[in-house]
Design an enzyme around this catalytic site. Sequence first.
Site, mmCIF file in Angstrom:
data_model
loop_
_atom_site.group_PDB
_atom_site.id
_atom_site.type_symbol
_atom_site.label_atom_id
_atom_site.label_comp_id
_atom_site.label_asym_id
_atom_site.label_seq_id
_atom_site.Cartn_x
_atom_site.Cartn_y
_atom_site.Cartn_z
ATOM 1 N N THR A 55 0.843 -1.192 0.000
ATOM 2 C CA THR A 55 0.000 0.000 0.000
ATOM 3 C C THR A 55 0.882 1.246 0.000
ATOM 4 O O THR A 55 1.990 1.243 0.525
ATOM 5 C CB THR A 55 -0.949 0.024 1.206
ATOM 6 O OG1 THR A 55 -0.204 0.198 2.420
ATOM 7 C CG2 THR A 55 -1.775 -1.251 1.292
ATOM 8 N N GLY A 56 0.372 2.297 -0.616
ATOM 9 C CA GLY A 56 1.125 3.539 -0.697
ATOM 10 C C GLY A 56 2.435 3.375 -1.436
ATOM 11 O O GLY A 56 3.471 3.877 -1.005
ATOM 12 N N SER B 69 7.626 3.264 12.811
ATOM 13 C CA SER B 69 8.489 4.440 12.881
ATOM 14 C C SER B 69 9.305 4.384 14.163
ATOM 15 O O SER B 69 8.800 3.955 15.210
ATOM 16 C CB SER B 69 7.655 5.717 12.860
ATOM 17 O OG SER B 69 8.435 6.844 13.196
ATOM 18 N N TYR C 28 0.575 11.411 14.941
ATOM 19 C CA TYR C 28 1.168 10.413 14.053
ATOM 20 C C TYR C 28 2.032 9.430 14.835
ATOM 21 O O TYR C 28 1.997 8.223 14.594
ATOM 22 C CB TYR C 28 1.997 11.105 12.974
ATOM 23 C CG TYR C 28 2.730 10.131 12.081
ATOM 24 C CD1 TYR C 28 2.037 9.376 11.132
ATOM 25 C CD2 TYR C 28 4.105 9.944 12.193
ATOM 26 C CE1 TYR C 28 2.702 8.468 10.323
ATOM 27 C CE2 TYR C 28 4.773 9.042 11.388
ATOM 28 C CZ TYR C 28 4.064 8.307 10.450
ATOM 29 O OH TYR C 28 4.727 7.401 9.644
#
Length: 265
Positions: free
Chosen positions: A13-14, A142, A155
Site C-alpha cells: 500500500t502507498g 516508525s 502520528y
Amino acid sequence: MDLQLKGKRVLVTGSSAGLGEATARLLAAEGAEVIVHGRNQERGAAVAESINQSGGKASYVLGDLSTDAGADAVAAGALAGGPVAILVNNAGAYQPRPWLQVSVNDWQDSYNVNVLAYVRMIHRLLPAMKTLGWGRVIQIGSSGGIEPFALQPDYLAATAARHNLTVSLARELKGTGITSNTVAPGPMLVENTRQMLLGMAGQFGWGNDWADIERNAVEQFVQNDVGRFGKPEEVAAAVAFLTSPLADYITGALLRVDGGHTKSV
C-alpha cells in the site's frame, strides 16, 4: 541471495512513491508479482509500468484506504488475480504540527489514516491468505513510535499502535504459517521529509543550500550513529527479508532501520 519470492503475489500500500515504491520495485526484482497501490492513477500506473518494462510483473490498484469503500475497491482489485500472500501496510500520512495545534479531530483523522487503514486491509486480505497456508503481514512503523518527540504527536501515537497491533496479530496467526512483523524506519530522506526540512531551515538556522540544510538537520534533528538520513532502498531491503521464506521463524518482531537513532532496547 535468492529470497524465494518468485511468483508470490504482494500488495504494497502507498507504493506510488517513497518507501512503498522502493519496496515494490525490490520485491518485483526478486520475482514477486507486485500490486502497486496509491490514490493517484497516473503516478501509480507509471510505477507499475516501469516495473513491467524492467522485466518485473506489476499491476496497479487505486483507492483511498481511509474509507471502507476505498479499501473494498483496493481489496477487490488485489484479489482479482488470486489470494495475496504478502501484505505490506505502508500507506500513511502526517504533518509536523506541534501539540497544541493538533486538534482532537486531527487525532481522529490520523488514527483512521495511519491505523484503521491498516486494519481494513488485514481484514480484507487475511481470509484468502490463510487458504495458502503461508503468508506475511508487514506494517511500516516508525522509530518515533518507540521514542516520541514533540512534533506530530498524533502520528507518533498512531505508529505506536501499528507496532502493538503487529504483535497482537502475530499471536492471532499462531499455527497458520503467516507471520506478522513491523519494520520501523528512522528519519528517511523521501520527498515529504525534504520539503519539511526546507520549511524548517529558516527557523533553525540550517542555511539555504541543501547540503548545509541536510548536514545541520542530521546534527540537530536526526542524531543517529551513522550520521545521515536513511534511504528508501534500505527500508525496502529489510522488508524484503521479512517477506521471504528465509524469515519463517521471525514473527511479532520489530526491526528498526534507523541508523541507531533509537537509543532504547
